[in-house]
Design a protein around this motif. Structure first.
Motif, PDB file in Angstrom:
ATOM      1  N   ALA A  97      52.208  30.152  80.741  1.00  0.00           N
ATOM      2  CA  ALA A  97      51.469  29.400  81.922  1.00  0.00           C
ATOM      3  C   ALA A  97      52.623  28.336  82.465  1.00  0.00           C
ATOM      4  O   ALA A  97      52.723  28.296  83.738  1.00  0.00           O
ATOM      5  CB  ALA A  97      50.367  28.332  81.389  1.00  0.00           C
ATOM      6  N   ALA A  98      53.557  27.686  81.666  1.00  0.00           N
ATOM      7  CA  ALA A  98      54.371  26.750  82.409  1.00  0.00           C
ATOM      8  C   ALA A  98      55.586  27.499  83.136  1.00  0.00           C
ATOM      9  O   ALA A  98      55.868  27.118  84.098  1.00  0.00           O
ATOM     10  CB  ALA A  98      54.978  25.886  81.380  1.00  0.00           C
ATOM     11  N   THR A  99      55.653  28.882  82.665  1.00  0.00           N
ATOM     12  CA  THR A  99      56.759  29.483  83.258  1.00  0.00           C
ATOM     13  C   THR A  99      55.959  30.084  84.753  1.00  0.00           C
ATOM     14  O   THR A  99      56.552  29.968  85.791  1.00  0.00           O
ATOM     15  CB  THR A  99      57.055  30.904  82.496  1.00  0.00           C
ATOM     16  OG1 THR A  99      57.673  30.320  81.191  1.00  0.00           O
ATOM     17  CG2 THR A  99      57.978  31.912  83.196  1.00  0.00           C
ATOM     18  N   GLN A 102      53.746  28.644  86.515  1.00  0.00           N
ATOM     19  CA  GLN A 102      53.640  27.240  87.107  1.00  0.00           C
ATOM     20  C   GLN A 102      54.979  26.893  87.691  1.00  0.00           C
ATOM     21  O   GLN A 102      55.076  26.668  89.074  1.00  0.00           O
ATOM     22  CB  GLN A 102      53.217  26.142  86.182  1.00  0.00           C
ATOM     23  CG  GLN A 102      51.964  25.890  86.087  1.00  0.00           C
ATOM     24  CD  GLN A 102      51.452  24.649  85.333  1.00  0.00           C
ATOM     25  OE1 GLN A 102      50.411  24.530  84.811  1.00  0.00           O
ATOM     26  NE2 GLN A 102      52.462  23.808  85.017  1.00  0.00           N
ATOM     27  N   GLY A 103      55.958  27.019  87.318  1.00  0.00           N
ATOM     28  CA  GLY A 103      57.548  27.265  87.545  1.00  0.00           C
ATOM     29  C   GLY A 103      57.951  27.993  88.781  1.00  0.00           C
ATOM     30  O   GLY A 103      58.462  27.478  89.763  1.00  0.00           O
ATOM     31  N   LEU A 104      57.191  29.190  88.415  1.00  0.00           N
ATOM     32  CA  LEU A 104      57.623  30.205  89.547  1.00  0.00           C
ATOM     33  C   LEU A 104      56.874  29.897  90.924  1.00  0.00           C
ATOM     34  O   LEU A 104      57.552  30.172  91.885  1.00  0.00           O
ATOM     35  CB  LEU A 104      57.183  31.489  88.968  1.00  0.00           C
ATOM     36  CG  LEU A 104      57.902  31.952  87.996  1.00  0.00           C
ATOM     37  CD1 LEU A 104      57.353  33.484  87.252  1.00  0.00           C
ATOM     38  CD2 LEU A 104      59.608  32.023  88.133  1.00  0.00           C
ATOM     39  N   GLN A 129      55.992  26.934  91.893  1.00  0.00           N
ATOM     40  CA  GLN A 129      56.620  25.748  92.587  1.00  0.00           C
ATOM     41  C   GLN A 129      58.031  26.205  93.183  1.00  0.00           C
ATOM     42  O   GLN A 129      58.199  25.684  94.232  1.00  0.00           O
ATOM     43  CB  GLN A 129      56.929  24.895  91.422  1.00  0.00           C
ATOM     44  CG  GLN A 129      55.775  23.649  91.382  1.00  0.00           C
ATOM     45  CD  GLN A 129      56.086  22.753  90.497  1.00  0.00           C
ATOM     46  OE1 GLN A 129      56.766  23.027  89.321  1.00  0.00           O
ATOM     47  NE2 GLN A 129      55.771  21.596  90.706  1.00  0.00           N
ATOM     48  N   GLY A 189      47.922  27.363  91.138  1.00  0.00           N
ATOM     49  CA  GLY A 189      49.076  27.326  90.566  1.00  0.00           C
ATOM     50  C   GLY A 189      49.266  25.873  89.850  1.00  0.00           C
ATOM     51  O   GLY A 189      50.142  25.874  88.530  1.00  0.00           O
ATOM     52  N   ALA A 190      48.798  24.846  90.256  1.00  0.00           N
ATOM     53  CA  ALA A 190      49.392  23.450  90.061  1.00  0.00           C
ATOM     54  C   ALA A 190      49.042  23.302  88.371  1.00  0.00           C
ATOM     55  O   ALA A 190      49.732  22.544  87.674  1.00  0.00           O
ATOM     56  CB  ALA A 190      49.031  22.318  90.804  1.00  0.00           C
ATOM     57  N   LEU A 200      47.677  25.632  85.732  1.00  0.00           N
ATOM     58  CA  LEU A 200      47.232  27.164  85.325  1.00  0.00           C
ATOM     59  C   LEU A 200      46.740  26.849  83.828  1.00  0.00           C
ATOM     60  O   LEU A 200      47.658  26.429  82.886  1.00  0.00           O
ATOM     61  CB  LEU A 200      48.149  28.115  85.096  1.00  0.00           C
ATOM     62  CG  LEU A 200      47.757  29.531  85.304  1.00  0.00           C
ATOM     63  CD1 LEU A 200      47.199  29.912  86.352  1.00  0.00           C
ATOM     64  CD2 LEU A 200      48.914  30.163  84.790  1.00  0.00           C
TER      65      LEU A 200
END
Ligand SMILES: [Zn+2]
Lengths: 330, 237
Positions: free
Chosen positions: B83-85, B87-89, B91, B212-213, B215
């Motif tokens: 999920a963090a990956t 979110q980073g993508l 952003q 996305g902010a 997930l």
């Protein structure tokens, strides 16, 4: 904007994002305190990790907005790799890696403790090495010899609890909320620091620390006083307990200055926000540097500051970057 | 018209699974599957495999139309890395995100092979339990994702008329409980027990885009400390 760095720090319970310019000046320093752990009497790793995931994107957006920059103007991404809570760290590491990879930006992996040291390098008043640095928080307590901007040598560490833990546990015994430092300091204002003679583990050699003794002494003092007298003398107990911890920290700082032949001292970590400790460090008489409170507690500006003096990961290492937990590789 | 490029990945099990399709054509299907007893390598391998897939498809990150991410249920740390990956993508390049049920992706592949059956997707939930969800032959979901003991599996899945096929790592672990309730479990070397990148992409193509902010993974279980605190609070009332 040349050399702007976006930094991310999620090693414990603060979700942090910051932007520093190439000269080490802070353009943004966002700290989202999770504020949920107080009811548990301590940081719950799984809850901290879940919160980081829901707060981090917002913190990054806020940092960019505060800096009045977009990602187009960011030239490097820095992230805390460890030590800390592994599940918490991985949220920051994964998101930082994805931003760097998709933006083709260099990634810098930063040690959290190096970050606390580097809080002292932040412009406009950077403190230049060499110096002795005391880092004290709920997770770590150590003395470091800092010879350059990119590394440090450990002179001494705690053998049991961290100083911040000692504050938390003492506060709990006195019926104060978590985290214990601020309420204990406030209660101590009305107390006599000389009322009780709590130990500072003077028998622990060199620059190592131990806070088990002072904690036990407080427990015994409370037991011996009984409930009524304890509640009457809470402020004295708090003041004496705080004084013992501060004395234990500054005694080791003095030893470290003697041992190293240095006459420059800096501090960092959440406990460095403690008023009496800040005064005691100034009173040592050495050239001292004490970052403002918001830069002593966990923050991402210190991670960006450390990154200024560290090399980029290779492209392959950036993709494969993993976090390391407390007690892990440094 | 620009191509519809979908990158999808899943880190809900010990495996790191990645797929890339362009206009529905599979360009890359990659996975890192640790042996028994090895720890997952989500952090080390996820972005590597994604870049490998992009290279195979001749694409850059900015050319992706959508990123699908498996949100579980599964191991909490793995879910957060995925999920963090994602979110980073989003952003970084503003790519649209789609949250995918990891169990639904398993079921989707099985439904092709067993079109007349109910499909129970079963993941290992540790602590002697399974994460399970169930789909009817027509594709409708009749059992929502939940954690349950093996003894409850039979009752949960036995409701309908159609034969039940159980797939996934959890189905292998709890094969005995399932088979004793007349639920079939394919051979342990069947590919149906593992997620595949292509199926993830297929699911991502039809999924609704998500915000996305934040997930949020399908944790299913609440943190132990939260449950314990609630119990203490209730006891004190
Ligand atoms: Zn810290």
């Amino acid at each position: 904007m040349s050399g702007a760095t976006l930094a991310i720090e999620t090693s414990c319970d603060d979700t942090c994002a910051a932007v520093l310019d190439g000269d080490g000046r802070i353009l943004a320093n966002v700290i989202s305190s999770q504020g949920i752990h107080a009811s548990y009497g301590g940081v719950v790793p799984e809850i901290a990790a879940r919160r980081h995931l829901s707060l981090l994107s917002v913190a990054i957006e806020a940092a960019l907005a505060d800096a009045e920059l977009t990602l187009d103007q960011i030239e490097r991404v820095a992230v805390t790799q460890g030590p800390g809570l592994i599940g918490a760290l991985l949220v920051g590491v994964a998101q930082a890696k994805a931003i760097a990879a998709a933006r083709q930006l260099p990634l810098v992996a930063v040690d959290h403790l190096q970050g606390h040291v580097a809080a002292n390098f932040i412009a406009p008043d950077p403190f230049e090495p060499p110096f002795v640095c005391l880092i004290a928080s709920g997770g770590h307590t150590l003395l470091a010899r800092v010879e350059d901007h990119s590394s440090f040598k450990i002179l001494g560490e705690t053998l049991d609890d961290a100083a911040g833990e000692a504050f938390d546990k003492g506060a709990r015994m006195l019926g104060l909320p978590f985290p214990g430092g601020p309420p204990l300091q406030a209660l101590a204002l009305d107390g006599d620091a000389a009322a009780f003679d709590f130990p500072t583990a003077r028998n622990v050699g060199g620059c190592d620390f131990s806070f088990a003794g002072v904690k036990t002494s407080l427990l015994y003092a409370i037991r011996d006083l009984g409930q009524a007298a304890t509640s009457e003398r809470r402020a004295d107990l708090a003041a004496s307990y705080q004084a013992a911890i501060v004395r234990a920290l500054t005694e080791r700082l003095e030893r470290a200055l003697d041992q190293s032949g240095l006459d420059r001292v800096a501090i960092g970590g959440g406990v460095a926000a403690n008023g009496p400790l800040r005064e005691a460090v100034v009173a040592l008489g050495a050239a001292s540097h004490i970052p403002q409170r918001a830069l002593c507690t966990d923050n991402a500006a210190m991670i960006a500051s450390a990154a200024r003096f560290l090399p980029d990961c290779s492209a392959a290492a950036a993709l494969a970057l993993d976090a390391y937990p407390s007690g892990g590789r440094r | 018209m620009t191509a519809n490029a979908i990158l999808a990945f899943d880190t809900s099990t010990a495996a790191t699974v990645v797929g890339l399709t362009v206009d529905g054509v599979l360009c890359a299907e990659l996975a890192d599957r640790p042996q028994d007893g090895e720890r997952p390598r989500h952090a080390e391998r996820l972005l590597e495999l994604c870049e490998e897939a992009l290279t195979a498809g001749g694409l850059g990150w900015a050319q992706l139309s959508r990123v699908g991410v498996g949100v579980g249920p599964g191991t909490f740390t793995g879910l957060r890395i995925g999920a963090a990956t994602a979110q980073g993508l989003t952003q970084a390049v503003g790519v649209e995100l789609a949250a995918l049920s990891s169990l639904e992706a398993l079921a989707l592949a099985a439904r092709r092979q067993y079109p007349g059956s109910r499909i129970a997707a079963v993941a290992d939930a540790r602590r002697g339990e399974a994460y399970v969800a169930c789909w009817e032959p027509d594709g409708s979901q009749t059992v929502d994702a939940q954690a349950c003991a093996p003894t409850q599996l039979a009752a949960l899945l036995a409701a309908g008329e159609a034969p039940v096929i159980a797939i996934g790592e959890g189905a292998l672990i709890f094969r005995q409980s399932l088979e004793s309730a007349a639920i079939s479990v394919p051979d342990s070397d069947s590919a149906l027990h593992s997620l595949a990148g292509g199926t993830l992409c297929q699911l991502a193509a039809s999924a609704r885009p998500s915000d996305g902010a934040s997930l949020i993974p399908q944790y299913v279980r609440r943190p132990d400390a939260e449950i314990a605190l609630e119990a203490r609070t209730a006891a004190n009332d």
